[in-house]
Design a protein around this motif. Structure first.
Motif, short mmCIF file in Angstrom:
data_model
loop_
_atom_site.label_atom_id
_atom_site.label_comp_id
_atom_site.label_asym_id
_atom_site.label_seq_id
_atom_site.Cartn_x
_atom_site.Cartn_y
_atom_site.Cartn_z
N UNK A 1 0.86 -1.18 0.00
CA UNK A 1 0.00 0.00 0.00
C UNK A 1 0.90 1.23 0.00
N UNK A 2 0.71 2.09 -0.98
CA UNK A 2 1.48 3.32 -1.10
C UNK A 2 0.56 4.47 -0.68
N UNK B 1 -8.89 8.71 2.55
CA UNK B 1 -9.78 9.68 1.92
C UNK B 1 -10.27 9.19 0.57
N UNK B 2 -9.40 8.47 -0.13
CA UNK B 2 -9.72 7.87 -1.43
C UNK B 2 -8.77 6.70 -1.62
N UNK B 3 -9.13 5.81 -2.53
CA UNK B 3 -8.29 4.63 -2.72
C UNK B 3 -8.19 4.29 -4.19
N UNK B 4 -7.02 3.81 -4.58
CA UNK B 4 -6.81 3.29 -5.92
C UNK B 4 -6.39 1.84 -5.84
N UNK B 5 -6.97 1.01 -6.67
CA UNK B 5 -6.49 -0.36 -6.84
C UNK B 5 -5.73 -0.38 -8.16
N UNK B 6 -4.42 -0.55 -8.06
CA UNK B 6 -3.56 -0.49 -9.23
C UNK B 6 -3.14 -1.90 -9.61
N UNK B 7 -3.74 -2.41 -10.68
CA UNK B 7 -3.43 -3.76 -11.15
C UNK B 7 -2.20 -3.69 -12.04
N UNK B 8 -1.09 -4.16 -11.49
CA UNK B 8 0.22 -4.01 -12.13
C UNK B 8 0.66 -5.32 -12.78
N UNK C 1 -1.34 9.47 -10.15
CA UNK C 1 -0.87 9.16 -8.79
C UNK C 1 -0.70 7.66 -8.62
N UNK C 2 -1.56 6.87 -9.29
CA UNK C 2 -1.41 5.42 -9.22
C UNK C 2 -0.16 4.94 -9.94
N UNK C 3 0.17 5.56 -11.07
CA UNK C 3 1.42 5.24 -11.77
C UNK C 3 2.61 5.59 -10.89
N UNK C 4 2.53 6.76 -10.26
CA UNK C 4 3.60 7.18 -9.34
C UNK C 4 3.74 6.19 -8.20
N UNK D 1 2.94 2.98 -8.15
CA UNK D 1 3.49 1.71 -8.62
C UNK D 1 5.00 1.81 -8.83
N UNK D 2 5.46 2.90 -9.44
CA UNK D 2 6.89 3.06 -9.70
C UNK D 2 7.64 3.32 -8.39
N UNK D 3 7.03 4.08 -7.47
CA UNK D 3 7.66 4.31 -6.17
C UNK D 3 7.81 3.00 -5.41
N UNK D 4 6.80 2.14 -5.51
CA UNK D 4 6.88 0.82 -4.87
C UNK D 4 8.01 0.00 -5.47
N UNK D 5 8.12 -0.01 -6.80
CA UNK D 5 9.19 -0.77 -7.46
C UNK D 5 10.56 -0.22 -7.09
N UNK D 6 10.67 1.11 -6.95
CA UNK D 6 11.94 1.71 -6.55
C UNK D 6 12.30 1.32 -5.12
#
Length: 286
Positions: free
Chosen positions: A157-158, A191-198, A225-228, A230-235
């Motif tokens: 979770x980011x 406050x809000x949530x994104x489910x990012x299927x990577x 923000x979801x792309x950010x 996902x990439x922040x998680x990978x980093x």
């Protein structure tokens, strides 16, 4: 500041829509990588924004989100999303709007955006075909952690100030995913949530975003923000800088997380049209 050149476009002296049952709304529709965004330039009280946004999205059914622009003396332009969440695509779109109204073909815009305590800086440039390219310094995630969520087990979770993104690398049936979005938003007190299927092997991302305060849930064509996230998680997983373009239904978004830890988003925006409409609502239902 570009804000000085927008005084005639966004006037805080306009009659408030607070007591009206019919409100004349001016807006701009933009296309940031398929994530069709309506930016309202008429001042609207915060408590009316979700209802006005819902009416505009009914009028313009291809739209996926609505933001509201106002003046702020500390920056060029201020953006508040209808649900108070943060949105990178809308931030880039607001920067393009400000540059376009100022008559610039290349500009650096400083924005205040809901869901971010710090100002957001964006650089935008107009291309020969009329589209714009943009680079936005995105907020750093407040934290990246693994959380055990019902139905998914332990998942990354980011967390940003205005939205939490859950990174999922296994598919979930659409209706079930929408149920999980609502459930997990409550579970995380977000406050809000994104489910990012990577799909990291194919560099693909499928975004689902739920904003409870605006009562919207949407399979978005792209999510900045979801792309950010996902990439922040990978980093964080690799322990090294990462630059990656993730293909989404509306096109590709590129995020670079360098050694300074600041995520930088790159994308494209098209201004589709400016418009004006009368929105009818019942103030007693707000």
């Amino acid at each position: 500041m570009a804000a000085d050149m927008l005084n005639e476009e966004i006037s805080n002296d306009r009659e408030s829509v607070r007591e009206q049952s019919h409100a004349e709304i001016e807006y701009c529709v933009l296309d940031p990588t398929g994530n069709i965004t309506i930016l309202v330039t008429t001042p609207v009280p915060v408590e009316l924004q979700p209802r006005i946004a819902a009416e505009l999205m009914w009028i313009i059914p291809e739209s996926e989100q609505v933001g509201f622009l106002t003046h702020d003396d500390s920056c060029d332009i201020a953006l508040r999303m209808a649900g108070g969440e943060f949105c990178g695509n809308a931030s880039m779109s607001a920067a393009v709007y400000a540059a376009d109204k100022a008559g610039a073909v290349k500009s650096e815009i400083v924005l205040r955006v809901s869901g971010s305590e710090e100002p957001i800086r964006a650089e935008v440039e107009k291309m020969s075909d009329g589209s714009w390219t943009g680079t936005v310094n995105m907020p750093r995630p407040a934290k990246i952690e693994r959380v055990v969520l019902p139905g998914a087990g332990s998942v990354p979770v980011v967390c940003f100030e205005g939205i939490h993104h859950v990174i999922l690398e296994e598919k979930i049936e659409e209706a079930r995913a929408e149920e999980y979005a609502r459930m997990w938003c409550r579970e995380l007190a977000a406050d809000a949530i994104g489910l990012m299927f990577l799909d990291r092997a194919n560099a693909k991302l499928t975004p689902l975003v739920y904003v409870p305060s605006a009562d919207t849930i949407c399979w978005e064509n792209s999510c900045a923000s979801g792309t950010t996230a996902a990439v922040a998680y990978l980093a964080s997983e690799s322990g090294a800088p990462v630059r990656m373009t993730l293909s989404q239904p509306g096109g590709g978004l590129t995020v670079e997380v360098s050694e300074d830890g600041i995520p930088r988003l790159q994308g494209h925006v098209r201004i589709l049209h400016y418009g004006r409409t009368v929105v009818t609502y019942s103030s007693g239902n707000l």
